[in-house]
Structure formats: structure tokens, C-alpha cells
Design a protein around this motif. Structure first.
Motif, PDB file in Angstrom:
ATOM      1  N   VAL A  50       0.865  -1.177   0.000  1.00 43.36           N
ATOM      2  CA  VAL A  50       0.000   0.000   0.000  1.00 43.36           C
ATOM      3  C   VAL A  50       0.897   1.221   0.000  1.00 43.36           C
ATOM      4  N   VAL A  51       0.640   2.130  -0.926  1.00 38.94           N
ATOM      5  CA  VAL A  51       1.468   3.330  -1.048  1.00 38.94           C
ATOM      6  C   VAL A  51       0.592   4.569  -0.855  1.00 38.94           C
ATOM      7  N   GLY A  52       1.012   5.433   0.064  1.00 34.67           N
ATOM      8  CA  GLY A  52       0.378   6.747   0.169  1.00 34.67           C
ATOM      9  C   GLY A  52      -0.844   6.833   1.046  1.00 34.67           C
ATOM     10  N   GLN A  53      -0.943   6.003   2.086  1.00 32.22           N
ATOM     11  CA  GLN A  53      -2.049   6.166   3.031  1.00 32.22           C
ATOM     12  C   GLN A  53      -1.806   7.427   3.857  1.00 32.22           C
ATOM     13  N   THR A  54      -2.732   8.361   3.802  1.00 32.62           N
ATOM     14  CA  THR A  54      -2.519   9.685   4.404  1.00 32.62           C
ATOM     15  C   THR A  54      -3.324   9.826   5.697  1.00 32.62           C
ATOM     16  N   TYR A  55      -2.640  10.342   6.720  1.00 32.05           N
ATOM     17  CA  TYR A  55      -3.275  10.608   8.009  1.00 32.05           C
ATOM     18  C   TYR A  55      -2.964  12.055   8.389  1.00 32.05           C
ATOM     19  N   LEU A  56      -4.030  12.837   8.636  1.00 32.52           N
ATOM     20  CA  LEU A  56      -3.857  14.250   9.007  1.00 32.52           C
ATOM     21  C   LEU A  56      -4.474  14.473  10.380  1.00 32.52           C
ATOM     22  N   LYS A  57      -3.676  15.043  11.274  1.00 34.15           N
ATOM     23  CA  LYS A  57      -4.136  15.275  12.639  1.00 34.15           C
ATOM     24  C   LYS A  57      -3.942  16.746  12.993  1.00 34.15           C
ATOM     25  N   GLU A  58      -4.969  17.329  13.610  1.00 31.17           N
ATOM     26  CA  GLU A  58      -4.877  18.729  14.033  1.00 31.17           C
ATOM     27  C   GLU A  58      -4.952  18.795  15.557  1.00 31.17           C
ATOM     28  N   ARG A  59      -4.030  19.554  16.131  1.00 28.40           N
ATOM     29  CA  ARG A  59      -4.033  19.796  17.581  1.00 28.40           C
ATOM     30  C   ARG A  59      -4.190  21.292  17.811  1.00 28.40           C
ATOM     31  N   VAL A  60      -5.137  21.652  18.672  1.00 27.58           N
ATOM     32  CA  VAL A  60      -5.389  23.067  18.973  1.00 27.58           C
ATOM     33  C   VAL A  60      -4.960  23.345  20.415  1.00 27.58           C
ATOM     34  N   GLU A  61      -4.130  24.347  20.585  1.00 32.46           N
ATOM     35  CA  GLU A  61      -3.619  24.702  21.909  1.00 32.46           C
ATOM     36  C   GLU A  61      -3.915  26.179  22.201  1.00 32.46           C
ATOM     37  N   LYS A  62      -4.428  26.421  23.416  1.00 29.73           N
ATOM     38  CA  LYS A  62      -4.637  27.801  23.899  1.00 29.73           C
ATOM     39  C   LYS A  62      -3.369  28.220  24.639  1.00 29.73           C
ATOM     40  N   ILE A  63      -2.782  29.311  24.184  1.00 30.63           N
ATOM     41  CA  ILE A  63      -1.495  29.737  24.740  1.00 30.63           C
ATOM     42  C   ILE A  63      -1.620  31.148  25.289  1.00 30.63           C
ATOM     43  N   LYS A  64      -0.990  31.341  26.447  1.00 30.49           N
ATOM     44  CA  LYS A  64      -0.924  32.704  26.981  1.00 30.49           C
ATOM     45  C   LYS A  64       0.450  32.938  27.567  1.00 30.49           C
ATOM     46  N   ARG A  65       0.836  34.213  27.603  1.00 30.15           N
ATOM     47  CA  ARG A  65       2.124  34.573  28.181  1.00 30.15           C
ATOM     48  C   ARG A  65       1.946  35.844  28.997  1.00 30.15           C
ATOM     49  N   ASP A  66       2.435  35.750  30.238  1.00 30.14           N
ATOM     50  CA  ASP A  66       2.315  36.894  31.159  1.00 30.14           C
ATOM     51  C   ASP A  66       3.541  37.791  31.051  1.00 30.14           C
ATOM     52  N   SER A  67       3.416  38.966  31.674  1.00 30.04           N
ATOM     53  CA  SER A  67       4.530  39.921  31.790  1.00 30.04           C
ATOM     54  C   SER A  67       5.072  40.343  30.435  1.00 30.04           C
ATOM     55  N   VAL A  68       4.169  40.556  29.506  1.00 25.19           N
ATOM     56  CA  VAL A  68       4.547  41.042  28.193  1.00 25.19           C
ATOM     57  C   VAL A  68       4.219  42.530  28.108  1.00 25.19           C
ATOM     58  N   VAL A  69       5.103  43.328  27.553  1.00 23.57           N
ATOM     59  CA  VAL A  69       4.865  44.764  27.411  1.00 23.57           C
ATOM     60  C   VAL A  69       3.743  44.973  26.397  1.00 23.57           C
ATOM     61  N   ILE A  70       2.636  45.546  26.863  1.00 22.57           N
ATOM     62  CA  ILE A  70       1.482  45.747  25.964  1.00 22.57           C
ATOM     63  C   ILE A  70       1.218  47.241  25.710  1.00 22.57           C
ATOM     64  N   GLY A  71       2.016  48.089  26.327  1.00 25.58           N
ATOM     65  CA  GLY A  71       1.855  49.531  26.122  1.00 25.58           C
ATOM     66  C   GLY A  71       2.771  50.305  27.046  1.00 25.58           C
ATOM     67  N   GLU A  72       2.504  51.636  27.171  1.00 26.03           N
ATOM     68  CA  GLU A  72       3.319  52.455  28.072  1.00 26.03           C
ATOM     69  C   GLU A  72       2.484  53.609  28.622  1.00 26.03           C
ATOM     70  N   THR A  73       2.918  54.092  29.761  1.00 20.28           N
ATOM     71  CA  THR A  73       2.227  55.213  30.408  1.00 20.28           C
ATOM     72  C   THR A  73       2.610  56.520  29.722  1.00 20.28           C
ATOM     73  N   ARG A  74       1.963  57.611  30.186  1.00 18.41           N
ATOM     74  CA  ARG A  74       2.261  58.914  29.595  1.00 18.41           C
ATOM     75  C   ARG A  74       3.706  59.323  29.817  1.00 18.41           C
ATOM     76  N   ASP A  75       4.245  58.846  30.941  1.00 19.73           N
ATOM     77  CA  ASP A  75       5.657  59.181  31.189  1.00 19.73           C
ATOM     78  C   ASP A  75       6.603  58.092  30.677  1.00 19.73           C
ATOM     79  N   LYS A  76       6.132  57.344  29.691  1.00 19.33           N
ATOM     80  CA  LYS A  76       6.958  56.365  28.962  1.00 19.33           C
ATOM     81  C   LYS A  76       7.360  55.131  29.762  1.00 19.33           C
ATOM     82  N   LYS A  77       6.643  54.818  30.788  1.00 16.94           N
ATOM     83  CA  LYS A  77       6.931  53.591  31.553  1.00 16.94           C
ATOM     84  C   LYS A  77       6.130  52.441  30.956  1.00 16.94           C
ATOM     85  N   PRO A  78       6.780  51.238  30.843  1.00 16.74           N
ATOM     86  CA  PRO A  78       6.081  50.100  30.222  1.00 16.74           C
ATOM     87  C   PRO A  78       4.900  49.602  31.041  1.00 16.74           C
ATOM     88  N   ILE A  79       3.897  49.168  30.310  1.00 17.75           N
ATOM     89  CA  ILE A  79       2.733  48.545  30.930  1.00 17.75           C
ATOM     90  C   ILE A  79       2.767  47.054  30.593  1.00 17.75           C
TER      91      ILE A  79
END
Length: 378
Positions: A246-275
Motif C-alpha cells: 500500500v502506497v500513500g495512506q494519508t493521516y492528518l491530525k490537528e491539535r489546537v492549543e490555547k497559549i498565553k504569556r504573562d509579563s509582556v509589554v502591551i503599552g506604556e504610560t504617559r511618562d513612557k513607563k512600560p505597561i
């Protein structure tokens, strides 16, 4: 060179010198008379006035000579069919002792006439050849392959003992062809035009193996074409056929992962301090496997009675793998490896002909190993 290295070198050199200065006395005391003679001769060649070696040599030589002559008489009195080979060996040792002494000027006054048995050695060699020749003739009378193989080795010994002895070359040749197993390898049949070229390549590899096979000279492989041209009557047929693939039997698998990461710079204050905050993403990983496999039947059949001697089922599998990914959300939540996977796109798999060849590779390795093991001592 430091002091420690000098000391090691001096000790090593001392052992070499001490080892080289042996006179044969210890070997004489242990009853190893031939070794005692050889060591005494070597010592006197390097130091002609060495008194210990001068004392050892005559005694060791006389004892060695008497020991060999005693062995010769015992061998002559035995009923051993191949006793002349033992006798020949003893005469060879005696003559070697004489040659050693004759090559040492300082030794000749101590052993003036070391004896040599030239005629006796030649006679024993001839008698040994006669015994092996007669043994080979007896084996040939059995008229079977195993005995023919034994006869071949007997005639080979005759050839080594006494080249051109009688008709030994012809007898050796006759014994060889009576002992040979002629194996015709049938071509693999693949009922598919799509895989014909791949099957032909697999067949070429097998043909190359059987052409170069040399582990057992009593087994000769022929392709079916060679056997037809040379009008070979086979002893065995080796057939190879795919039970399934048998040639070319195809198997496709999908895995879905929810990912999060803390302590990431998402902006800055008016006085240029990171948020700092949390970023999220949904990662979809796709794993694609294309499996190709087959089962090869190897059957060895006795040509005369059509009895199956050996049958083996040989499996082979090849899996082509590919992985890629996609995401939704903030890519900063992904690791470098995960982000790299999202940049990758689905690969184009190899063509079916290439997949066919890949799964035959492990089959070929198992096949040639099985054939070799079966026939190497056949």
C-alpha cells in the motif's frame, strides 16, 4: 623530558633489554626445547661468547631432537589415517632447528652437525597427500553434495601438500561442481505500471547482491535470464513476490492549543513607563503522515521435488512526515519554535514511485541478511 618521564623511559628500555637477553634457560627448564634452542641461538647471534647460552644450546637441541623423533615413532605406530601429516610436521620442526643453528656461526662449534631429514620430509609429505587423495575419492563415492564438499576440501589439502599430484586438479574440479548449489532467482512481478520502474530498481539491487555474493563458494546464484542462456539446471528456485503493498495512506491530525504569556509589554504610560499584561493566542498544529508499506514473500523451493525449503515473510514500512501550524491572536504569546512553525507551509509529498522505493529499503536489508545467513554455511 621531565624526571618522571625519563624514569618511565628507562624502565621500559630495561624491560626490552632484559627480554632480549634471554638465553633459553627458562624455556629449557619448562621443557619447551624448541623455544629454548631458538632463544639460545638468538642470544649467541648477538653475543657469541655468552656462557649461559653456550651451555643451554647443546642440551636443548639434543632434547628437542629426541622429542621430535619420539613423536615421529609414535605417529608411525598409530592407526590414524592422516598420521603422515603429524610426521611431516615433526620433520619440519627438526629441519627448522638445523636451519636456525646453521645460520649462527657461534652455534656451530657447539652443535657441529645439526641433522636434517630432507628425504624423510618429502616422503612424509607425499604419503600425507596420498592419504588425503584417497580420502577424497572415498567421499566422492557417496555421490551426495555434503560428501562432495568434503572431497573438495580433501583434494584442496592434497594440492597444498603436493602441487600437481596425479589428477588432483580434475578431481577437485569435479568435487566442486558436485558440491555446488545452483540457485535461480526469479524476477519480482509487480502488477502495476505505476510502480514498474521502482520495482525494476528494487530488482536491480537484488541482482547486484546475488552477482557479488561470495561468502560461500559452493552457492552460485543465477538470474532467470542467466540460467536460460547458460542452460543451467537449478537445484533451488528463489522466488520473491509482494503479497501486498500500500502506497500513500494519508493521516492528518490537528491539535489546537490555547497559549498565553504573562509579563509582556502591551503599552506604556504617559511618562513612557512600560505597561505589562497577558497576551493570548490559539495555535493549530497540523501533523501529516503518509504511510507506505509492503510484505515480501521469499520462498526457496527444491527444484527436483518442488518441496519448499524455506519461506519467509519480510515486512517493510516507510512514513513520510510533515508538520506546520497557524494561529489566531497575539503572536507574542508564541515561542520562537511555535512561531517558526506558523511560517512554514504544507510540503508537497514525494511521488508514489519514491514512496514505493523507501518502503522497500528495509525489506531489502532484511532480505539479503536472511539469504546470507541461510546460504553462508550451506
Amino acid at each position: 623530558m621531565n624526571n618522571f618521564s625519563r624514569l618511565r623511559y628507562f624502565i621500559y628500555l630495561s624491560f626490552i633489554i632484559i627480554g632480549g637477553c634471554t638465553t633459553g634457560k627458562k624455556a629449557l627448564q619448562k621443557g619447551d626445547y624448541d623455544a629454548s634452542v631458538a632463544k639460545a641461538v638468538s642470544r649467541l647471534q648477538n653475543s657469541p661468547k655468552n656462557s649461559e647460552a653456550m651451555n643451554v644450546l647443546p642440551t636443548a637441541y639434543n632434547l628437542a631432537l629426541q622429542n621430535h623423533l619420539r613423536n615421529i615413532e609414535e605417529a608411525k605406530a598409530s592407526n590414524d589415517l592422516f598420521r603422515w601429516e603429524a610426521i611431516m610436521y615433526e620433520y619440519q620442526k627438526i629441519n627448522q632447528l638445523a636451519d636456525d643453528i646453521n645460520s649462527c656461526p657461534a652455534c656451530l662449534p657447539l652443535v657441529p652437525t645439526p641433522v636434517k631429514y630432507i628425504k624423510e620430509l618429502n616422503d612424509s609429505r607425499y604419503n600425507a597427500a596420498v592419504a588425503r587423495y584417497n580420502s577424497g575419492l572415498e567421499y566422492l563415492k557417496d555421490n551426495n553434495r555434503i560428501s562432495a564438499k568434503k572431497a573438495y576440501y580433501e583434494f584442496e589439502k592434497v594440492q597444498n601438500l603436493q602441487p600437481n599430484f596425479r589428477d588432483v586438479k580434475a578431481k577437485m574440479d569435479a568435487a566442486y561442481w558436485a558440491a555446488v548449489v545452483r540457485v535461480v532467482v526469479q524476477p519480482i512481478l509487480i502488477n502495476s505500471n505505476l510502480y514498474k520502474l521502482s520495482g525494476d530498481y528494487f530488482q536491480q539491487q537484488i541482482n547486484q547482491f546475488i552477482t557479488n555474493y561470495s561468502r560461500n563458494k559452493f552457492v552460485i546464484f543465477y538470474s532467470e535470464e542467466q540460467a536460460t542462456k547458460q542452460k543451467i539446471i537449478p537445484d533451488q528456485i528463489l522466488s520473491l513476490n509482494f503479497d501486498d503493498f500500500v502506497v500513500g495512506q494519508t493521516y492528518l491530525k490537528e491539535r489546537v492549543e490555547k497559549i498565553k504569556r504573562d509579563s509582556v509589554v502591551i503599552g506604556e504610560t504617559r511618562d513612557k513607563k512600560p505597561i505589562y499584561g497577558t497576551v493570548r493566542a490559539t495555535l493549530s498544529i497540523f501533523d501529516k503522515n503518509i504511510s507506505s508499506s509492503g510484505l515480501l514473500d521469499m520462498t526457496i523451493t527444491d527444484w527436483r521435488d518442488q518441496k519448499i525449503i524455506r519461506q519467509q515473510k519480510i515486512p517493510g514500512t516507510y512514513i513520510w512526515r510533515d508538520s506546520w501550524a497557524s494561529y489566531k491572536g497575539d503572536d507574542r504569546a508564541l515561542s520562537k519554535q511555535e512561531f517558526a512553525m506558523t511560517r512554514k507551509r504544507e510540503s508537497i509529498p514525494p511521488p508514489p514511485t519514491a514512496l514505493f522505493l523507501e518502503f522497500t529499503k528495509p525489506i531489502y536489508n532484511q532480505l539479503v541478511n536472511d539469504i546470507s545467513v541461510f546460504y553462508n554455511n550451506y
